[in-house]
Design a protein around this motif. Sequence first.
Motif, mmCIF file in Angstrom:
data_model
loop_
_atom_site.group_PDB
_atom_site.id
_atom_site.type_symbol
_atom_site.label_atom_id
_atom_site.label_comp_id
_atom_site.label_asym_id
_atom_site.label_seq_id
_atom_site.Cartn_x
_atom_site.Cartn_y
_atom_site.Cartn_z
ATOM 1 N N THR A 155 23.003 -7.993 -27.119
ATOM 2 C CA THR A 155 23.995 -6.986 -27.504
ATOM 3 C C THR A 155 23.712 -5.670 -26.786
ATOM 4 N N SER A 156 22.438 -5.302 -26.698
ATOM 5 C CA SER A 156 22.054 -4.065 -25.997
ATOM 6 C C SER A 156 22.458 -4.130 -24.533
ATOM 7 N N MET A 157 22.302 -5.317 -23.927
ATOM 8 C CA MET A 157 22.698 -5.485 -22.522
ATOM 9 C C MET A 157 24.188 -5.219 -22.344
ATOM 10 N N GLY A 158 24.990 -5.839 -23.211
ATOM 11 C CA GLY A 158 26.427 -5.632 -23.107
ATOM 12 C C GLY A 158 26.819 -4.181 -23.322
ATOM 13 N N LEU A 159 26.221 -3.548 -24.327
ATOM 14 C CA LEU A 159 26.524 -2.144 -24.615
ATOM 15 C C LEU A 159 26.107 -1.226 -23.466
ATOM 16 N N SER A 160 25.012 -1.580 -22.781
ATOM 17 C CA SER A 160 24.540 -0.745 -21.667
ATOM 18 C C SER A 160 25.401 -0.918 -20.420
ATOM 19 N N LEU A 161 26.076 -2.074 -20.307
ATOM 20 C CA LEU A 161 26.895 -2.349 -19.122
ATOM 21 C C LEU A 161 28.321 -1.817 -19.255
ATOM 22 N N LEU A 361 37.723 -3.209 -10.552
ATOM 23 C CA LEU A 361 36.423 -3.744 -10.988
ATOM 24 C C LEU A 361 36.110 -3.284 -12.407
ATOM 25 N N GLY A 362 36.496 -2.054 -12.734
ATOM 26 C CA GLY A 362 36.249 -1.540 -14.082
ATOM 27 C C GLY A 362 37.017 -2.317 -15.136
ATOM 28 N N GLY A 363 38.284 -2.629 -14.852
ATOM 29 C CA GLY A 363 39.076 -3.409 -15.787
ATOM 30 C C GLY A 363 38.471 -4.783 -16.023
ATOM 31 N N ALA A 364 38.073 -5.450 -14.937
ATOM 32 C CA ALA A 364 37.424 -6.762 -15.062
ATOM 33 C C ALA A 364 36.079 -6.616 -15.766
ATOM 34 N N GLY A 365 35.372 -5.518 -15.473
ATOM 35 C CA GLY A 365 34.046 -5.302 -16.046
ATOM 36 C C GLY A 365 34.087 -5.099 -17.554
ATOM 37 N N ILE A 366 35.136 -4.432 -18.055
ATOM 38 C CA ILE A 366 35.251 -4.222 -19.500
ATOM 39 C C ILE A 366 35.239 -5.571 -20.222
ATOM 40 N N ILE A 367 35.952 -6.552 -19.658
ATOM 41 C CA ILE A 367 35.985 -7.884 -20.271
ATOM 42 C C ILE A 367 34.654 -8.601 -20.090
ATOM 43 N N MET A 368 34.122 -8.587 -18.859
ATOM 44 C CA MET A 368 32.877 -9.316 -18.580
ATOM 45 C C MET A 368 31.716 -8.776 -19.403
ATOM 46 N N PHE A 369 31.573 -7.466 -19.414
ATOM 47 C CA PHE A 369 30.442 -6.870 -20.124
ATOM 48 C C PHE A 369 30.647 -6.940 -21.641
ATOM 49 N N GLY A 370 31.914 -6.858 -22.048
ATOM 50 C CA GLY A 370 32.206 -7.016 -23.466
ATOM 51 C C GLY A 370 31.843 -8.409 -23.956
ATOM 52 N N ILE A 371 32.045 -9.415 -23.098
ATOM 53 C CA ILE A 371 31.665 -10.787 -23.450
ATOM 54 C C ILE A 371 30.155 -10.891 -23.658
ATOM 55 N N VAL A 372 29.379 -10.193 -22.824
ATOM 56 C CA VAL A 372 27.921 -10.204 -22.984
ATOM 57 C C VAL A 372 27.546 -9.648 -24.358
ATOM 58 N N ALA A 373 28.119 -8.506 -24.704
ATOM 59 C CA ALA A 373 27.836 -7.911 -26.023
ATOM 60 C C ALA A 373 28.298 -8.841 -27.146
ATOM 61 N N ALA A 374 29.468 -9.464 -26.964
ATOM 62 C CA ALA A 374 30.002 -10.358 -27.996
ATOM 63 C C ALA A 374 29.094 -11.563 -28.215
ATOM 64 N N GLY A 376 25.883 -11.525 -27.929
ATOM 65 C CA GLY A 376 24.770 -11.030 -28.739
ATOM 66 C C GLY A 376 25.156 -10.923 -30.203
ATOM 67 N N ILE A 377 26.365 -10.417 -30.449
ATOM 68 C CA ILE A 377 26.855 -10.302 -31.825
ATOM 69 C C ILE A 377 26.998 -11.691 -32.453
ATOM 70 N N LYS A 378 27.468 -12.643 -31.640
ATOM 71 C CA LYS A 378 27.596 -14.024 -32.125
ATOM 72 C C LYS A 378 26.240 -14.577 -32.561
ATOM 73 N N ARG A 379 25.204 -14.281 -31.757
ATOM 74 C CA ARG A 379 23.861 -14.757 -32.106
ATOM 75 C C ARG A 379 23.358 -14.056 -33.367
ATOM 76 N N LEU A 380 23.641 -12.772 -33.508
ATOM 77 C CA LEU A 380 23.229 -12.041 -34.713
ATOM 78 C C LEU A 380 23.939 -12.579 -35.958
ATOM 79 N N GLY A 381 25.107 -13.198 -35.752
ATOM 80 C CA GLY A 381 25.831 -13.781 -36.872
ATOM 81 C C GLY A 381 25.138 -14.996 -37.470
ATOM 82 N N THR A 382 24.179 -15.582 -36.740
ATOM 83 C CA THR A 382 23.446 -16.743 -37.263
ATOM 84 C C THR A 382 22.206 -16.330 -38.059
ATOM 85 N N VAL A 383 21.928 -15.023 -38.081
ATOM 86 C CA VAL A 383 20.721 -14.521 -38.746
ATOM 87 C C VAL A 383 20.979 -14.347 -40.247
ATOM 88 N N SER A 384 19.991 -14.653 -41.058
ATOM 89 C CA SER A 384 20.097 -14.432 -42.501
ATOM 90 C C SER A 384 19.755 -12.972 -42.829
#
Length: 446
Positions: A155-161, A361-374, A376-384
């Motif tokens: 998630t940090s990677m996506g947010l930083s990108l 590139l910025g428009g494409a990057g918003i989607i690509m980098f947002g997917i990276v963050a997403a 991470g969020i998906k993985r955090l959703g498996t945490v108790s």
Amino acid sequence: MSVKVLEANEKVEAVHQKLEYKSLFLLGVQHVAAMCAGAIAVPMILGESLGLGQNEINILVSATLMMAGIGTFIQTLNIHDRVGAKLPIVEGVSFAGVSALVAVGLSYRGTDPIFGLQVMFGATILSGIFAFLVAPVFGKLLKYFPPLVSGVVVTSMGLSLIPVALRWVAGAPKSSNYLSVNNIVLALITIAIILTIQKLSKGFLGNIAILLGIFLGTLIAIPMGLADFSTLQNAGIFTINTPLQFGVPKFELTAVLSLFLVQLVIMTDATGNQINLSDICSVNPDQKTIVAGLRGHGLTSMLAGMFNSFPHSLFGQNVGIAAITGVKSRYVGTAAGIILLITSFFPKVIAILTSIPSPVLGGAGIIMFGIVAANGIKRLGTVSYDRNKNLVIVATSLGMALAPIATPQLFTNFPQWGKILFQSPVTLGTLTVLILNIVFNEFDRK
């Protein structure tokens, strides 16, 4: 049209499947288009900081693309069981080293910028050796990367990108169209094109939606006056990158130690990216695979210093591409490596790639980098989060990761080693979540 798999044995893992050459080429081009601007930006920034001429900067750009291709081969092909992750990894010059390399170059250049460059190359070589040797140590830390930790890291990677993509949308600060409405409109058009293709196509066209978005966005930019291909006219026909073009590398202790710290940041980033990519490719990110991938980064950096380039790592935007397309074959990365290597020989092709408008590139990057963050969020959703402090751990770690994103000057008055470590959102978030997970969870279990 669907991606046709040539392997007859259905038991072959998706990551090892071989695709049709046409599919490999288009998917490889998409990976290159997504990462090229970021990869080329680093040698241009470093060359300009030293006051190098355009010819010298062109050499650095060519070298960067060549080494990105070679590094991608190392990671995707079965060169050695202990070197290379064998995942659809695309290598490129890491942004993590930019500030440290600029400081090194300016400290040692004196009246000769080439000497500063030689010191940078020397430090890059030794940092690559360092990364190669300490890779097993990072592998042993894998047990401390449960979904709680790896989710925060990704998630940090996506947010930083994402801020990088937004800066591309804004355009170059010194350009006449900086922050113009047309830039934002072009970025939104690119996003709309990609999302429309994703909506209407479930097959191969959906897999190359990013590539089509960049291509069509660039075409639309021409009548808008936002595309400039003037550099194409002055670009040469053919060039080849030979080792030590700027002379024998120099080894200075301070520069070497600075790059050692940079490699620790790169390896932390790469570990999180590799865990994320392994998850996307349905591969178990075991210790052996992580160590092999880190050794691949180290070997690539070592060779990069000899071939006029800088420390390399796995590019996060290409992890986003893999997540969007769902294509898991490592040979897609190999195809991207071949394209990068061939591109490095032809300056006119490099000029075309560098002329893609940044809002596209910025428009494409918003989607690509947002997917990276997403992811991470998906993985955090498996945490108790019941009867524990995991929610506090996630909140604190992401808050710390956002600090250098929200206020880049926050650590300006820290010593150099502190700036290298803490200016990276990924490193700061990773250190925080690792320590808090050990304090709140590992200690309690014992």
